[in-house]
Design an enzyme around this catalytic site. Sequence first.
Site, PDB file in Angstrom:
ATOM      1  N   GLY A   1      28.726  26.107  50.646  1.00  0.00           N
ATOM      2  CA  GLY A   1      28.280  26.191  49.208  1.00  0.00           C
ATOM      3  C   GLY A   1      27.910  24.759  48.679  1.00  0.00           C
ATOM      4  O   GLY A   1      27.308  24.788  47.740  1.00  0.00           O
TER       5      GLY A   1
ATOM      6  N   ASP B   1      38.388  28.992  43.038  1.00  0.00           N
ATOM      7  CA  ASP B   1      38.608  30.184  42.397  1.00  0.00           C
ATOM      8  C   ASP B   1      40.282  30.476  42.564  1.00  0.00           C
ATOM      9  O   ASP B   1      40.836  30.252  41.646  1.00  0.00           O
ATOM     10  CB  ASP B   1      37.995  31.301  43.510  1.00  0.00           C
TER      11      ASP B   1
ATOM     12  N   PHE C   1      32.126  37.254  39.963  1.00  0.00           N
ATOM     13  CA  PHE C   1      31.523  36.531  41.002  1.00  0.00           C
ATOM     14  C   PHE C   1      30.113  36.018  40.688  1.00  0.00           C
ATOM     15  O   PHE C   1      29.340  36.771  40.407  1.00  0.00           O
ATOM     16  CB  PHE C   1      31.443  37.703  42.215  1.00  0.00           C
TER      17      PHE C   1
ATOM     18  N   ASP D   1      26.716  31.829  47.685  1.00  0.00           N
ATOM     19  CA  ASP D   1      25.841  32.972  48.292  1.00  0.00           C
ATOM     20  C   ASP D   1      26.586  34.049  47.979  1.00  0.00           C
ATOM     21  O   ASP D   1      27.794  34.117  47.579  1.00  0.00           O
ATOM     22  CB  ASP D   1      25.893  32.844  49.762  1.00  0.00           C
TER      23      ASP D   1
HETATM   24  P1  5GP Z   1      39.389  29.802  46.720  1.00  0.00           P
HETATM   25  O1  5GP Z   1      40.069  29.163  48.132  1.00  0.00           O
HETATM   26  O2  5GP Z   1      39.522  28.737  45.447  1.00  0.00           O
HETATM   27  O3  5GP Z   1      39.822  30.971  46.323  1.00  0.00           O
HETATM   28  O4  5GP Z   1      37.956  30.028  47.151  1.00  0.00           O
HETATM   29  C1  5GP Z   1      37.172  28.902  47.112  1.00  0.00           C
HETATM   30  C2  5GP Z   1      35.536  29.302  47.904  1.00  0.00           C
HETATM   31  O5  5GP Z   1      35.491  30.845  47.872  1.00  0.00           O
HETATM   32  C3  5GP Z   1      34.255  28.610  47.337  1.00  0.00           C
HETATM   33  O6  5GP Z   1      34.149  27.422  48.269  1.00  0.00           O
HETATM   34  C4  5GP Z   1      33.351  29.657  47.557  1.00  0.00           C
HETATM   35  O7  5GP Z   1      32.805  29.714  48.942  1.00  0.00           O
HETATM   36  C5  5GP Z   1      34.073  30.860  47.428  1.00  0.00           C
HETATM   37  N1  5GP Z   1      33.973  31.488  45.913  1.00  0.00           N
HETATM   38  C6  5GP Z   1      34.823  31.786  45.012  1.00  0.00           C
HETATM   39  N2  5GP Z   1      34.231  32.121  44.008  1.00  0.00           N
HETATM   40  C7  5GP Z   1      33.054  32.447  44.167  1.00  0.00           C
HETATM   41  C8  5GP Z   1      32.086  33.047  43.439  1.00  0.00           C
HETATM   42  O8  5GP Z   1      31.961  33.605  42.228  1.00  0.00           O
HETATM   43  N3  5GP Z   1      30.840  33.063  44.369  1.00  0.00           N
HETATM   44  C9  5GP Z   1      30.518  32.799  45.517  1.00  0.00           C
HETATM   45  N4  5GP Z   1      29.247  32.978  45.988  1.00  0.00           N
HETATM   46  N5  5GP Z   1      31.671  32.156  45.933  1.00  0.00           N
HETATM   47  C10 5GP Z   1      32.864  32.140  45.600  1.00  0.00           C
END
Ligand code: 5GP
Length: 183
Positions: A48, A107, A156, A163
Amino acid sequence: MESADIAQDLEHVLYTRDQIAAKVAEMAAAIDRDYAGREPLLVGVLNGAVMVMSDLARAMRSHLTMDWMAVSSYGAGTKSSGVVRIMKDLTTDIHGKDVIIVEDIVDTGLTLSYLVANLQSREPASVEIAALFRKPDALTVDVDVKYLGFDIPSEFVVGYGLDYAGRYRNLVDVATLRPSVYS
Ligand code: 5GP
């Protein structure tokens, strides 16, 4: 139903290419100021962060080096699994280095809190985080994003490296998808 043209699949554009470029330039200037006289190692989180890494690094004026890690993420879904696995590790030794993790979006913060702890154990001089987007849930976990682009609502989003099922990374804006795309 998905379309052959990416634009047809979008519901709502949150940030345009120009807004993103302006914000990335601000982040780069802040990093340049803070790391004056040092040479940070930017660690991009695949896949990403490819776009933000590419633009952030080129917007910086200081010397820097780059490396990459790949960790498991959402797979084809849109919810965090909470499971973080290293799929590709760094190729460089970060001992004594000033590391900046470059991430597309925070996130839950699970991925980054794991990554920070993992990199800290390798005894770098410092570890900071640069992330283009942060969602409200990230505020409840212990992740200190030093260089932040935008706080966004908990929905999202795709584009600019982000992606859905492997697609939409090449969208230049950041947007939500029409509900029909998920069905
Ligand atoms: P976390 O571990 O902070 O919950 O998630 C981080 C990863 O989740 C990000 O690097 C990304 O790959 C994915 N992610 C979190 N939110 C989104 C979103 O709204 N869209 C997309 N495409 N990926 C997300």
